[in-house]
Design an enzyme around this catalytic site. Structure first.
Site, PDB file in Angstrom:
ATOM      1  N   HIS A 126       0.826  -1.219   0.000  1.00 38.75           N
ATOM      2  CA  HIS A 126       0.000   0.000   0.000  1.00 38.75           C
ATOM      3  C   HIS A 126       0.858   1.266   0.000  1.00 38.75           C
ATOM      4  O   HIS A 126       0.472   2.282   0.578  1.00 38.75           O
ATOM      5  CB  HIS A 126      -0.968   0.016   1.190  1.00 38.75           C
ATOM      6  N   ASN A 161     -10.042  -3.202   1.466  1.00 41.44           N
ATOM      7  CA  ASN A 161      -9.732  -3.034   0.051  1.00 41.44           C
ATOM      8  C   ASN A 161     -10.996  -2.661  -0.719  1.00 41.44           C
ATOM      9  O   ASN A 161     -12.096  -2.663  -0.173  1.00 41.44           O
ATOM     10  CB  ASN A 161      -9.153  -4.327  -0.541  1.00 41.44           C
ATOM     11  N   TYR A 203       0.008  -5.056  11.123  1.00 44.21           N
ATOM     12  CA  TYR A 203      -0.205  -3.661  10.735  1.00 44.21           C
ATOM     13  C   TYR A 203       0.421  -2.692  11.729  1.00 44.21           C
ATOM     14  O   TYR A 203       1.127  -1.747  11.349  1.00 44.21           O
ATOM     15  CB  TYR A 203      -1.704  -3.392  10.575  1.00 44.21           C
TER      16      TYR A 203
END
Length: 539
Positions: A66, A144, A354
């Site tokens: 990303h 997404n 994350y």
């Protein structure tokens, strides 16, 4: 008196005067200090050294995935209901309870696989991450544009990304690597069907759907939980691109989606999405032919309808791209009271990954940056770490007490109002796949729902990239397509047979060409640059 005052003055400055980070006015920003006007330079060039050393460090490591993205500020407005029922029936999360209640948000859209300055026309899923600054603290909904994923187990994530990213030797993305992984990971076939269709190249960020992808839980005041899926539906409509259209756009503007989002907000054409949820009773649901925790599967809308819960409007562009879009940090573990994790294995793996990657990228104190900080009081016992610039202490807290429990004026635990959700968990510790793992049924259903032009584009795109793959990979992908749908498999098989003959006529062997995903005849571009380049004399 006025003359003496002027003589005592050092440098004349006002609010618009350039300074260094020490607050010193910069009186010469054009020239370094040298012996004579030709040099050499001296070591005590403080303003230059400060300027150039910061410049050398002004980029943080880009995201592993990303990396390329755009973002904007806005708000989420709750309907106070889930469909026609009060939100409180399913969740005690405060942001959903009252009709018209607005919660500030920051949204980041992105491509997934390629680097920070890659084109926005690549064949790739698009990230759709929303940070809600709620009254109970931050909630990050990280998803997404497509509603499913390539894999259902987090163990495979690094391998998947390695296969999709450029070759470690040539530094060129390679369809052979992509399909080598996918053909040997058949759970990816549904996602491949989407990504190789026009849905793999959204027209821009404003005209694409969003999804939480993973299965989460909602918890009400009594501690009862339901499984939930999140969906964002654009009020601007949905638009996707063919390969030809994407190539034409990329040739003129490789930042078209970022520009489109920025300009729309600047002119007051604020993009808007409606949030829907699908709800399912908590449990394994053996009556279904798929596991509700399997993120390679869709929940059928006829069985689990989309229920509207609110809308999101983006109405302000970032003041500084790096400070906000680049440094914003999301994590799937960032939930507020009334929201909870499911046992979804991809979600469990993402929840560690994350936040860990944000600490690597931005530092241990990334949550003190304004774009990441909660818009409410924060009080912790955390100390130190790189780039820490204040302590999260409560008013009146004893500064000597940075631990808990304490009876000397330290922080204390909050009292929980809602009943704790305590699901029963039982089973052997194993390393096994989800057992309801039909990898092709939903891919066939998706194929049959495509319009004819979408089917044509899907087959052409798959044939183009699979044609350079080894025969065994082609055969595995054909077999998956045949299992999904007879027509799907037949057209893919016929297309590859025809493409093989075409490549022989071009004098190239299967597997000889190197090129990124979805690019046709990349070798011609390499050759054309040599043949059509204009000669020049050295100077």
């Amino acid at each position: 008196m006025e003359k003496d005052s002027l003589n005592n003055q050092t440098n004349i400055e006002d609010d618009g005067t350039l300074t260094n980070r020490q607050g010193h006015p910069v009186t010469n920003n054009q020239n370094i200090r040298t012996v004579g006007n030709r040099g050499p330079a001296t070591l005590e060039n403080y303003d230059f050294i400060e300027k150039i050393s910061h410049f050398d460090r002004e980029k943080v490591p880009e995201r592993i995935v990303h990396a390329r993205g755009a973002g904007a500020h806005g708000y989420f407005e709750a309907y106070g209901t889930v469909g026609e029922e009060p939100a409180s029936k399913y969740t005690r999360a405060k942001l959903f309870q009252e009709k018209g209640k607005q919660t500030p948000v920051f949204v980041r859209f992105s491509t997934v696989v390629n680097g920070l300055h890659s084109p926005e026309t690549v064949r790739d899923p698009r990230g759709f991450a929303v940070k809600f600054y709620t009254e109970d603290g931050n909630w990050d909904l990280v998803g997404n544009n497509l509603k499913i994923f390539f894999i259902r187990d987090a163990m495979k994530f690094p391998d998947m990304i390695h296969a999709f990213r450029p070759d470690p030797v040539t530094n060129i993305q390679d369809p052979r690597r992509f399909f080598d992984f996918c053909a040997n990971s058949p759970e990816s076939f549904h996602m491949v069907t989407f990504v190789y269709s026009p849905w793999g190249i959204p027209a821009n960020y404003r005209m694409m759907q969003g999804s939480g992808v993973n299965t989460y839980k909602w918890v009400n005041q009594e501690g009862k939980a339901v499984l939930v899926k999140y969906h964002w539906e654009p009020k601007q409509g949905i638009k996707n691109l063919t390969v030809k259209e994407a190539e034409e756009i990329q040739g003129k503007n490789f930042s078209h989606a970022t520009q489109d989002l920025y300009e729309a907000i600047e002119r007051g054409d604020y993009p808007e999405w409606e949030m829907f949820v699908q709800i399912m009773e908590d449990g394994p649901h053996p009556e279904l032919d798929f596991d509700p925790l399997d993120d390679t599967k869709l929940w059928p809308k006829d069985q689990f309808p989309w229920l509207p819960v609110g809308r999101m409007v983006l109405n302000k562009n970032p003041d500084n791209f790096f400070n906000e879009v680049e440094q914003v940090a999301f994590g799937t573990g960032v939930l507020v009271d009334g929201l909870d994790f499911s046992d979804d294995k991809m979600l469990q793996g993402r929840t560690f990954s994350y936040s860990d990657t944000q600490r690597y990228r931005i530092g241990a104190n990334y949550l003190q940056l304004p774009i990441n900080a909660a818009k409410k009081r924060v009080a912790t016992n955390q100390e130190g770490g790189q780039l820490r610039y204040f302590n999260d202490k409560a008013p009146g807290q004893n500064p000597h007490v940075n631990y808990e429990p304490s009876s000397m004026g330290g922080l204390k635990e909050a009292e929980q109002a809602g009943k704790e959700h305590t699901p029963h968990v039982e089973g052997n510790l194993v390393r096994e796949s989800i057992d309801r793992n039909d990898n092709t049924k939903q891919a066939g259903e998706t194929y049959r729902e495509f319009e004819d032009w979408e089917k044509d584009e899907l087959i052409n795109n798959l044939v183009n990239d699979l044609a350079i793959c080894p025969k065994d990979i082609q055969e595995k992908m054909i077999a998956l397509a045949e299992q999904a749908d007879e027509e799907y498999g037949r057209r893919l098989k016929e297309g590859l047979a025809k493409k093989g003959k075409e490549k022989n006529n071009m004098g190239m062997e299967i597997g000889e060409e190197m090129r990124p995903l979805g690019v046709k005849e990349a070798h011609k571009a390499v050759k054309k640059a040599v043949e059509e380049g204009h000669e020049a004399d050295p100077y």
